[in-house]
Write an enzyme that holds these catalytic residues in place. Structure first.
Site, PDB file in Angstrom:
ATOM      1  N   GLY A   1      39.645   2.784  -0.041  1.00  7.44           N
ATOM      2  CA  GLY A   1      38.609   2.495  -0.683  1.00  7.44           C
ATOM      3  C   GLY A   1      38.467   3.991  -1.874  1.00  7.44           C
ATOM      4  O   GLY A   1      38.631   4.550  -2.332  1.00  7.44           O
TER       5      GLY A   1
ATOM      6  N   GLN B   1      33.734   8.895  -7.534  1.00  8.53           N
ATOM      7  CA  GLN B   1      34.994   8.702  -7.783  1.00  8.53           C
ATOM      8  C   GLN B   1      34.864   8.571  -9.590  1.00  8.53           C
ATOM      9  O   GLN B   1      35.854   9.432  -9.500  1.00  8.53           O
ATOM     10  CB  GLN B   1      36.050   8.542  -7.023  1.00  8.53           C
ATOM     11  CG  GLN B   1      36.252   9.056  -5.240  1.00  8.53           C
ATOM     12  CD  GLN B   1      37.044   8.336  -4.260  1.00  8.53           C
ATOM     13  OE1 GLN B   1      36.687   7.892  -4.009  1.00  8.53           O
ATOM     14  NE2 GLN B   1      38.138   9.328  -4.866  1.00  8.53           N
TER      15      GLN B   1
ATOM     16  N   CYS C   1      44.160  10.528  -1.013  1.00  8.63           N
ATOM     17  CA  CYS C   1      42.551  10.114  -1.991  1.00  8.63           C
ATOM     18  C   CYS C   1      43.293  10.204  -3.093  1.00  8.63           C
ATOM     19  O   CYS C   1      43.957  10.649  -3.670  1.00  8.63           O
ATOM     20  CB  CYS C   1      42.009  11.785  -1.190  1.00  8.63           C
ATOM     21  SG  CYS C   1      40.150  11.687  -2.116  1.00  8.63           S
ATOM     22  N   LEU C   2      42.282   8.647  -3.838  1.00  2.46           N
ATOM     23  CA  LEU C   2      42.832   8.996  -5.444  1.00  2.46           C
ATOM     24  C   LEU C   2      42.112   9.795  -6.653  1.00  2.46           C
ATOM     25  O   LEU C   2      42.845   9.450  -7.205  1.00  2.46           O
ATOM     26  CB  LEU C   2      42.044   7.233  -5.682  1.00  2.46           C
ATOM     27  CG  LEU C   2      42.743   6.257  -4.966  1.00  2.46           C
ATOM     28  CD1 LEU C   2      41.339   5.000  -5.280  1.00  2.46           C
ATOM     29  CD2 LEU C   2      44.266   5.959  -5.490  1.00  2.46           C
TER      30      LEU C   2
ATOM     31  N   HIS D   1      35.548   9.021   5.476  1.00  3.52           N
ATOM     32  CA  HIS D   1      36.326   9.444   4.179  1.00  3.52           C
ATOM     33  C   HIS D   1      35.633   9.507   2.883  1.00  3.52           C
ATOM     34  O   HIS D   1      35.110  10.472   2.155  1.00  3.52           O
ATOM     35  CB  HIS D   1      37.417   9.309   3.968  1.00  3.52           C
ATOM     36  CG  HIS D   1      38.482   9.705   2.495  1.00  3.52           C
ATOM     37  ND1 HIS D   1      39.016  10.333   3.057  1.00  3.52           N
ATOM     38  CD2 HIS D   1      37.844   9.320   1.621  1.00  3.52           C
ATOM     39  CE1 HIS D   1      40.142  10.591   1.999  1.00  3.52           C
ATOM     40  NE2 HIS D   1      38.980  10.041   1.010  1.00  3.52           N
ATOM     41  N   GLU D   2      35.176   8.165   2.789  1.00  3.08           N
ATOM     42  CA  GLU D   2      34.104   7.729   1.936  1.00  3.08           C
ATOM     43  C   GLU D   2      32.908   8.146   1.992  1.00  3.08           C
ATOM     44  O   GLU D   2      32.323   8.649   0.822  1.00  3.08           O
ATOM     45  CB  GLU D   2      34.449   5.958   1.786  1.00  3.08           C
ATOM     46  CG  GLU D   2      35.243   5.648   1.366  1.00  3.08           C
ATOM     47  CD  GLU D   2      36.690   6.505   0.365  1.00  3.08           C
ATOM     48  OE1 GLU D   2      36.154   6.641  -0.389  1.00  3.08           O
ATOM     49  OE2 GLU D   2      37.750   5.793   0.557  1.00  3.08           O
TER      50      GLU D   2
ATOM     51  N   HIS E   1      32.657  11.902   0.470  1.00  6.03           N
ATOM     52  CA  HIS E   1      32.926  11.887  -0.879  1.00  6.03           C
ATOM     53  C   HIS E   1      31.144  11.616  -1.639  1.00  6.03           C
ATOM     54  O   HIS E   1      31.020  12.807  -2.525  1.00  6.03           O
ATOM     55  CB  HIS E   1      33.099  10.446  -1.200  1.00  6.03           C
ATOM     56  CG  HIS E   1      34.824  10.570  -1.949  1.00  6.03           C
ATOM     57  ND1 HIS E   1      35.739  12.002  -2.445  1.00  6.03           N
ATOM     58  CD2 HIS E   1      36.280   9.694  -1.468  1.00  6.03           C
ATOM     59  CE1 HIS E   1      36.803  11.872  -2.563  1.00  6.03           C
ATOM     60  NE2 HIS E   1      37.220  10.865  -1.491  1.00  6.03           N
TER      61      HIS E   1
HETATM   62 NI    NI Z   1      39.345  10.263  -0.987  1.00  4.28          NI
END
Ligand code: NI
Length: 171
Positions: free
Chosen positions: A45, A50, A92-93, A134-135, A138
Site C-alpha cells: 500500500g 508518502q 511502512c515504505l 494504515h494508508e 497517512h
Molecule cells: Ni505506510
C-alpha cells in the site's frame, strides 16, 4: 509512468493532513499510475503524501496470492469499524526495515471513489482492513508507530535510525 521517490521518516510532509481530491483534478490519473508503478517495486500500500503529494489518494496491491486485484481509493472514508480489535504486523515504505504489531479494528467499511470517480462501498477484514487503515492514517499525517507505546516507538525509531546510518555509510 515514473517511479516516485518515497519520503522517509522523519520528513515533515508525512505529518501533514492531505486535502480532499477535486474530481476535476486532472493530475490524479497520472499520479495513480505512478503510485502503482512505485508500489510494484515493494510494498502492498502507498498513500500520496508518502510521495510528497498532499492529496487523499491511496493505492493498494496485496499481491497475486490475495485474490484482490490492485485498486486505488480516492477520498477514502471509514464509515464503520468493528468493536473487536486484532494485532497485526505493520511495516511502512516510509520506515523501511522496521515492523511492529498494531492493534486496530478487525473489520471496517470504507467509502471511496475509484480512479474514474465512481463511488464504492467496501467491507474489509484481515490484511485488507489493516492496509486500508494504515494508508488512511497517512492521509491524516499519522504513522503506524504512533499507535505504539512511547517506549516501543522509541526503540523502533532508534533501530530505524541505526539502519539508515549503516546504509548511508556503505561505500
Ligand atoms: Ni505506510
Amino acid at each position: 509512468m515514473t517511479i516516485l521517490t518515497i519520503l522517509h521518516y522523519p520528513d515533515s510532509t508525512l505529518r501533514k493532513t492531505s486535502l480532499l481530491v477535486d474530481p476535476k483534478d486532472a493530475t490524479i490519473p497520472g499520479l495513480i499510475a505512478d503510485m502503482f508503478e512505485t508500489l510494484a517495486i515493494d510494498g502492498i500500500g502507498l498513500a500520496a503524501p508518502q510521495v510528497d503529494v498532499l492529496k487523499r489518494v491511496v493505492v493498494i496491491d496485496l499481491g497475486s496470492d490475495q485474490d484482490i486485484p490492485p485498486f486505488a481509493l480516492i477520498n477514502p472514508e471509514i464509515c464503520w469499524c468493528s468493536e473487536r480489535t486484532v494485532p497485526y504486523s505493520n511495516g511502512c515504505l516510509s520506515l523501511p526495515g522496521v515492523y511492529a504489531d498494531v492493534v486496530r479494528p478487525e473489520e471496517i467499511e470504507v467509502k471511496y471513489l475509484d480512479e474514474n470517480f465512481n463511488q464504492h462501498h467496501l467491507k474489509a477484514n484481515d490484511l485488507l482492513a489493516v492496509c486500508i487503515q494504515h494508508e488512511i492514517d497517512h492521509l491524516d499525517g499519522k504513522l503506524f508507530i504512533d499507535h505504539l507505546s512511547k517506549l516501543k516507538r522509541e526503540v523502533l525509531i532508534r533501530k530505524f535510525v541505526k539502519k539508515t546510518q549503516r546504509s548511508t555509510e556503505l561505500p
